[in-house]
Design a protein around this motif. Structure first.
Motif, PDB file in Angstrom:
ATOM      1  N   SER A   1      -7.600   3.071  -3.060  1.00 11.37           N
ATOM      2  CA  SER A   1      -7.097   3.584  -1.808  1.00 11.37           C
ATOM      3  C   SER A   1      -7.177   2.412  -0.915  1.00 11.37           C
ATOM      4  O   SER A   1      -6.910   2.475   0.308  1.00 11.37           O
ATOM      5  CB  SER A   1      -7.801   4.828  -1.465  1.00 11.37           C
TER       6      SER A   1
ATOM      7  N   ASN B   1      -7.861  -2.101  -0.205  1.00  8.76           N
ATOM      8  CA  ASN B   1      -7.643  -3.437  -0.673  1.00  8.76           C
ATOM      9  C   ASN B   1      -9.048  -4.304  -0.808  1.00  8.76           C
ATOM     10  O   ASN B   1      -9.843  -3.772   0.032  1.00  8.76           O
ATOM     11  CB  ASN B   1      -6.579  -4.097   0.140  1.00  8.76           C
TER      12      ASN B   1
ATOM     13  N   LYS C   1       2.170  -5.011   0.068  1.00 12.58           N
ATOM     14  CA  LYS C   1       1.934  -4.409  -1.234  1.00 12.58           C
ATOM     15  C   LYS C   1       1.236  -3.198  -1.581  1.00 12.58           C
ATOM     16  O   LYS C   1       0.720  -2.775  -2.583  1.00 12.58           O
ATOM     17  CB  LYS C   1       1.367  -5.654  -2.205  1.00 12.58           C
ATOM     18  N   GLY C   2       1.050  -2.313  -0.496  1.00 11.40           N
ATOM     19  CA  GLY C   2       0.341  -1.215  -0.654  1.00 11.40           C
ATOM     20  C   GLY C   2      -1.023  -1.240  -0.695  1.00 11.40           C
ATOM     21  O   GLY C   2      -1.729  -2.331  -0.322  1.00 11.40           O
ATOM     22  N   LYS C   3      -1.775  -0.215  -1.232  1.00  9.60           N
ATOM     23  CA  LYS C   3      -3.258  -0.616  -1.521  1.00  9.60           C
ATOM     24  C   LYS C   3      -3.471  -0.746  -2.781  1.00  9.60           C
ATOM     25  O   LYS C   3      -2.675  -0.609  -3.770  1.00  9.60           O
ATOM     26  CB  LYS C   3      -3.960   1.071  -1.128  1.00  9.60           C
TER      27      LYS C   3
END
Length: 333
Positions: free
Chosen positions: A99, A101, A174-176
Motif C-alpha cells: 500500500s 511506494n 502507477k499506483g501503490k
C-alpha cells in the motif's frame, strides 16, 4: 568419447548467462547500426530505416513512463544460471507494504552492479517471494534507451530511465506497491570497487533524497556484501600519465575508466569473468520521509544525514557475518 559432466554443463550455462547480458547489448547496437547503414547506402529499402526512426521518436518517452516490462523475459531460466554463478542472495530485515511506494537505494555500485540486476531485473533470485505485492523498477542510464531493439530488451526486464521525470511518473501515475531501485554511487563509484573496499560515493548524491521528500515516500537502504569482491583493479601510480588520463576522462564524461580484471575460463587464469564469490544483498528498514513539495537544501541535507546513519547502522549490524572486521567502518566520500 568423454562427455561433459552435469557440473561442467551447469558452469557453462552460468558463464553463458553472464556473457549474453553484456555481449547482447554490443551485438544489438552493432547490428542495428550496420544493418541500417547498409539499407540506406546500398539498397532501395531506406524507408525501413525511416520507419524504425519514426517509431523511436514516437516511443521515445516510454522509458520515462513506466517502461514495457515482459514477465516472460524476467522469468527466463537463463537468469537462474546468472544468479547461481556467484551465487546471489537477497535478504530483508523488514516487510514492505504493497500500500506504499518506496525508493530502495543500493550500495555499492561495484563495477557491473551484478547483484542489483540479478535481484531486481529478474524474478529468479526470489524477489516476489521476499517482497510479495511489490513491483520493482530498476532505474538506469538513459543511454540504454537510445538504440532501437536494445531499448526494448532493457525495458523488458522492468528497467526504466533514472531521469527525474521517470521517477515522478512512477511515484504518481502507477499506483501503490512500487519499488524504485537506484544505485546512488553510479559510475563514479567504480574507482572504489576493490576487494575489501567499503567506500561509497554518496556525500554529494542528494537527488534521491529530494525526490523522496517531494513525494513523501520512504527511503530503504540496501547493501550488497561481496559486490566489490567480484573483480580486481590495477591501480596506476598517482600522478602518472595513465592516472592523469583517468581523472581527465572522468571530468569530461563523468565515468572513471578502470583497468579491471577477474577470472578466465580455466582455473587460476585471468579474464573478464567475475570471481565466483557469493554476494548477499541486505534490504534494510524503511526510513519514513515527510511529503514536502519544495524542500529546502537544509531539509534535504537533514534527511540525507538520516539516511546515511540508517545505512551505517545496516552495514554495522551485518558486516561481521560476511567476513568484515568489527573495526571496519563504512567510508562515505
Amino acid at each position: 568419447m568423454l562427455l561433459p559432466s552435469k557440473k561442467d554443463l551447469k558452469t557453462a550455462l552460468e558463464v553463458f548467462a553472464l556473457f549474453q547480458w553484456a555481449l547482447s547489448a554490443l551485438l544489438i547496437v552493432s547490428t542495428v547500426i550496420l544493418v541500417n547503414l547498409y539499407l540506406v547506402v546500398f539498397t532501395p529499402y531506406w524507408p525501413v530505416t525511416v520507419l524504425i526512426l519514426t517509431w523511436l521518436a514516437f516511443d521515445w518517452k516510454t522509458p520515462e513512463r513506466g517502461g514495457r516490462r515482459l514477465t516472460c523475459v524476467r522469468q527466463w531460466r537463463l537468469w537462474k544460471h546468472y544468479c547461481d554463478y556467484f551465487p546471489l542472495k537477497i535478504l530483508k530485515t523488514h516487510d514492505l507494504s504493497p500500500s506504499h511506494n518506496y525508493i530502495v537505494v543500493c550500495h555499492p555500485h561495484g563495477l557491473m552492479s551484478h547483484s542489483c540486476f540479478g535481484h531486481f531485473a529478474t524474478e529468479t533470485s526470489g524477489f516476489s517471494k521476499v517482497f510479495p505485492g511489490i513491483t520493482p523498477y530498476i532505474l538506469t542510464l538513459g543511454a540504454f534507451f537510445w538504440v532501437p531493439f536494445l531499448r526494448d530488451y532493457v525495458m523488458s526486464t522492468g528497467a526504466c530511465s533514472v531521469s527525474q521525470s521517470s521517477m515522478d511518473f512512477l511515484l504518481t501515475q502507477k499506483g501503490k506497491g512500487n519499488m524504485l531501485i537506484v544505485v546512488a554511487g553510479g559510475l563514479a563509484e567504480c574507482r572504489y570497487s576493490l576487494p575489501g573496499s567499503c567506500t561509497l560515493f554518496l556525500k554529494k548524491r542528494h537527488g534521491f533524497v529530494r525526490t523522496a521528500l517531494r513525494h513523501g515516500v520512504a527511503l530503504v537502504p540496501a547493501y550488497s556484501f561481496g559486490e566489490n569482491d567480484l573483480y580486481d583493479q590495477h591501480i596506476f601510480k598517482p600522478g602518472g600519465l595513465v592516472n592523469r588520463f583517468q581523472k581527465w576522462f572522468q571530468r569530461m564524461v563523468h565515468v572513471y575508466p578502470c583497468a579491471f580484471y577477474g577470472r578466465g575460463f580455466t582455473k587460476n587464469s585471468l579474464g573478464l569473468l567475475p570471481y565466483t564469490r557469493p554476494v548477499t544483498t541486505i534490504v534494510g528498514e524503511p526510513l519514513p520521509v515527510p511529503k514536502i513539495e519544495n524542500p529546502s537544501q537544509e531539509t534535504v541535507a537533514q534527511y540525507h544525514a538520516l539516511y546515511v546513519d540508517a545505512l551505517r547502522k545496516l552495514f554495522d549490524q551485518h558486516k561481521t557475518n560476511f567476513g568484515i572486521s568489527e573495526t571496519q567502518e563504512l567510508v562515505i566520500i
